[in-house]
Design an enzyme around this catalytic site. Structure first.
Site, PDB file in Angstrom:
ATOM      1  N   ARG A 167       0.864  -1.178   0.000  1.00 50.84           N
ATOM      2  CA  ARG A 167       0.000   0.000   0.000  1.00 50.84           C
ATOM      3  C   ARG A 167       0.906   1.237   0.000  1.00 50.84           C
ATOM      4  NH1 ARG A 167      -2.006  -3.590   3.984  1.00 50.84           N
ATOM      5  NH2 ARG A 167      -4.090  -4.404   3.508  1.00 50.84           N
ATOM      6  N   LYS A 189      -2.503  -2.948   7.832  1.00 49.70           N
ATOM      7  CA  LYS A 189      -3.775  -2.656   8.495  1.00 49.70           C
ATOM      8  C   LYS A 189      -3.960  -3.559   9.713  1.00 49.70           C
ATOM      9  CE  LYS A 189      -6.590  -0.839   4.706  1.00 49.70           C
ATOM     10  NZ  LYS A 189      -7.826  -1.030   3.921  1.00 49.70           N
ATOM     11  N   HIS A 257      -3.012   2.356  -6.066  1.00 50.89           N
ATOM     12  CA  HIS A 257      -3.508   1.099  -5.495  1.00 50.89           C
ATOM     13  C   HIS A 257      -3.724   0.039  -6.573  1.00 50.89           C
ATOM     14  CE1 HIS A 257      -4.728  -0.791  -1.778  1.00 50.89           C
ATOM     15  NE2 HIS A 257      -5.780  -1.314  -2.378  1.00 50.89           N
ATOM     16  N   ARG A 260      -0.943  -2.368  -6.742  1.00 54.81           N
ATOM     17  CA  ARG A 260      -1.074  -3.462  -5.762  1.00 54.81           C
ATOM     18  C   ARG A 260      -2.024  -4.531  -6.296  1.00 54.81           C
ATOM     19  NH1 ARG A 260      -1.205  -4.946  -0.098  1.00 54.81           N
ATOM     20  NH2 ARG A 260      -3.316  -5.354   0.637  1.00 54.81           N
ATOM     21  N   HIS A 283      -3.875  -9.708   3.758  1.00 56.03           N
ATOM     22  CA  HIS A 283      -5.323  -9.759   3.942  1.00 56.03           C
ATOM     23  C   HIS A 283      -5.658 -10.626   5.152  1.00 56.03           C
ATOM     24  CE1 HIS A 283      -6.287  -8.764  -0.546  1.00 56.03           C
ATOM     25  NE2 HIS A 283      -6.048  -7.690   0.177  1.00 56.03           N
ATOM     26  N   TYR A 292      -9.609 -11.528  -6.651  1.00 58.43           N
ATOM     27  CA  TYR A 292      -8.705 -11.556  -7.796  1.00 58.43           C
ATOM     28  C   TYR A 292      -8.977 -12.730  -8.722  1.00 58.43           C
ATOM     29  CZ  TYR A 292      -6.280  -7.893  -5.334  1.00 58.43           C
ATOM     30  OH  TYR A 292      -5.996  -6.716  -4.695  1.00 58.43           O
TER      31      TYR A 292
END
Length: 311
Positions: A167, A189, A257, A260, A283, A292
Site C-alpha cells: 500500500r 492494516k 492502489h 497493488r 489480507h 482476484y
C-alpha cells in the site's frame, strides 16, 4: 479533545472514550482506523444532539429507536455519503453498543433491526503487465531540469507498489534499514505484520534512490522525501500517477492502489497459490483475496471471445 466530547453528556463521552481505547488495546486497530471510528462516532453524536435537542447521555443512547438510527443514516445519505462509508459507520455504532453491553452499562436492541446498505460488487481493476511496467518507470513527465533523485524516488516508490504489492502508506513508511535485505517486514492494516520478498528490481530501484537522495537519512526514519526534505506525502504519489495516467493514455482506474491489484492479479495469472497471495498482501480474510479470481476469469473470458472462431 475527541470529536464527540462536546456533543455527548459526560457519562456517554466516557463510554465512547473507553470503547475506542478497547479497540486500540484488544483489537490492535491502527491509528488511522481509530481516527475514522472516532470521526464517524462524532458525526453520530453531533446529529443526535441536534435530533434530541440536547447532548445525549447513556440513558438517551440506550433508548434510541429504529427511527432515530435511520434518521441519522438518512441525513448522512443526503450529505452525499456513499454506501461503503455508511456501512462503516453502522459497523462502528454496533461496535460501540456491543462494548457498552459487554461492560454492563446499557444495551439497545433497535440497532439490530437496521440493515446495512447494499454495497456495489467491486472487482479489483489491475493494469496489464506492459502498462504497469511503463507506469512504474515514472519518467513520462520528466523535464530537463527534473532532479535525478526525484525521478529515482518516484520509480522506487511505484516499483515497491507493483513488485511487492505494498500500500502507499506502507511504502512511504519504509526506512533505509528495512530496505537493505532480501525481505521486507511490513506492518499493515490492523497492525498485522507480514514478510514480503524484496525483488532484485525493487532493491535496485531503492538503492538507486538512496544513492542519489541529497538529504541525510536516519536508518530507522522514513526514507522517501519531498523536495524540501520532509517525509513524502501519499498525495504526492497519487497526483504523480494521475499525471502519468494522462501522459500514457491509461484509464482512470490506473491508480497507485491499482499497482497493488496488478501485483496480485499477475501472480495469480502465473499460477501463484491464493493463500500465498493472501499472505503477501496482508489480507486478514481469504475472501478478500478471492476477488482476484474474478479478475482472472474476466480476463480469460475476454481473451476467449476475441480468439474463438465461434464467438
Amino acid at each position: 479533545m475527541s470529536d464527540f466530547a462536546l456533543s455527548l453528556a459526560p457519562d456517554a463521552a466516557a463510554v465512547a472514550q473507553a470503547w475506542l481505547q478497547s479497540l486500540k488495546a484488544e483489537r490492535r486497530m491502527s491509528p488511522k482506523t481509530l481516527e475514522a471510528y472516532a470521526r464517524d462516532f462524532g458525526q453520530f453524536a453531533q446529529f443526535m444532539a441536534e435530533h434530541l435537542g440536547g447532548a445525549p447521555g447513556t440513558a438517551e443512547l440506550s433508548a434510541l429507536t429504529v427511527s432515530d438510527f435511520r434518521a441519522f443514516l438518512a441525513r448522512r445519505r443526503t450529505q452525499g455519503v456513499e454506501s461503503r462509508t455508511l456501512a462503516r459507520q453502522l459497523s462502528g455504532l454496533r461496535s460501540f453498543y456491543r462494548h457498552a453491553e459487554k461492560v454492563g452499562l446499557f444495551r439497545n436492541a433497535a440497532l439490530s433491526a437496521i440493515r446495512a446498505p447494499k454495497l456495489p460488487h467491486a472487482v479489483p481493476k489491475p493494469v496489464s503487465p506492459e502498462k504497469a511496467a511503463t507506469l512504474v518507470k515514472a519518467d513520462a513527465l520528466a523535464l530537463p531540469d527534473t532532479p535525478r533523485w526525484v525521478l529515482a524516488r518516484d520509480e522506487a516508490v511505484l516499483t515497491l507498489l507493483y513488485a511487492c504489492g505494498l500500500r502507499i502508506s506502507e511504502a512511504l513508511a519504509l526506512s533505509p534499514s528495512q530496505a537493505g535485505g532480501g525481505f521486507l517486514t511490513i506492518t499493515g492494516k490492523g497492525n498485522k505484520t507480514r514478510i514480503v520478498p524484496l525483488l532484485p528490481v525493487a532493491r535496485a530501484a531503492v538503492a538507486r534512490y538512496l544513492d542519489l537522495c541529497p538529504f541525510a537519512l536516519a536508518p530507522k526514519e522514513p526514507m522517501f522525501r519531498g523536495l524540501k526534505g520532509g517525509t513524502l506525502n501519499a498525495r504526492n504519489i497519487q497526483m504523480l500517477v494521475a499525471r502519468l495516467r494522462g501522459a500514457l493514455g491509461l484509464p482512470e482506474t490506473a491508480t497507485p492502489h491499482a499497482l497493488r491489484h496488478s501485483f496480485a492479479s499477475h501472480l495469480l495469472a502465473h499460477g501463484a497459490d491464493l493463500r500465498v497471495i493472501q499472505e503477501l498482501l496482508g489480507h486478514a480474510s481469504l475472501s478478500t483475496t478471492q476477488a482476484y479470481t474474478e479478475v482472472n476469469r474476466a480476463h480469460l473470458l475476454e481473451q476467449y471471445r476475441k480468439a474463438h472462431p465461434r464467438r
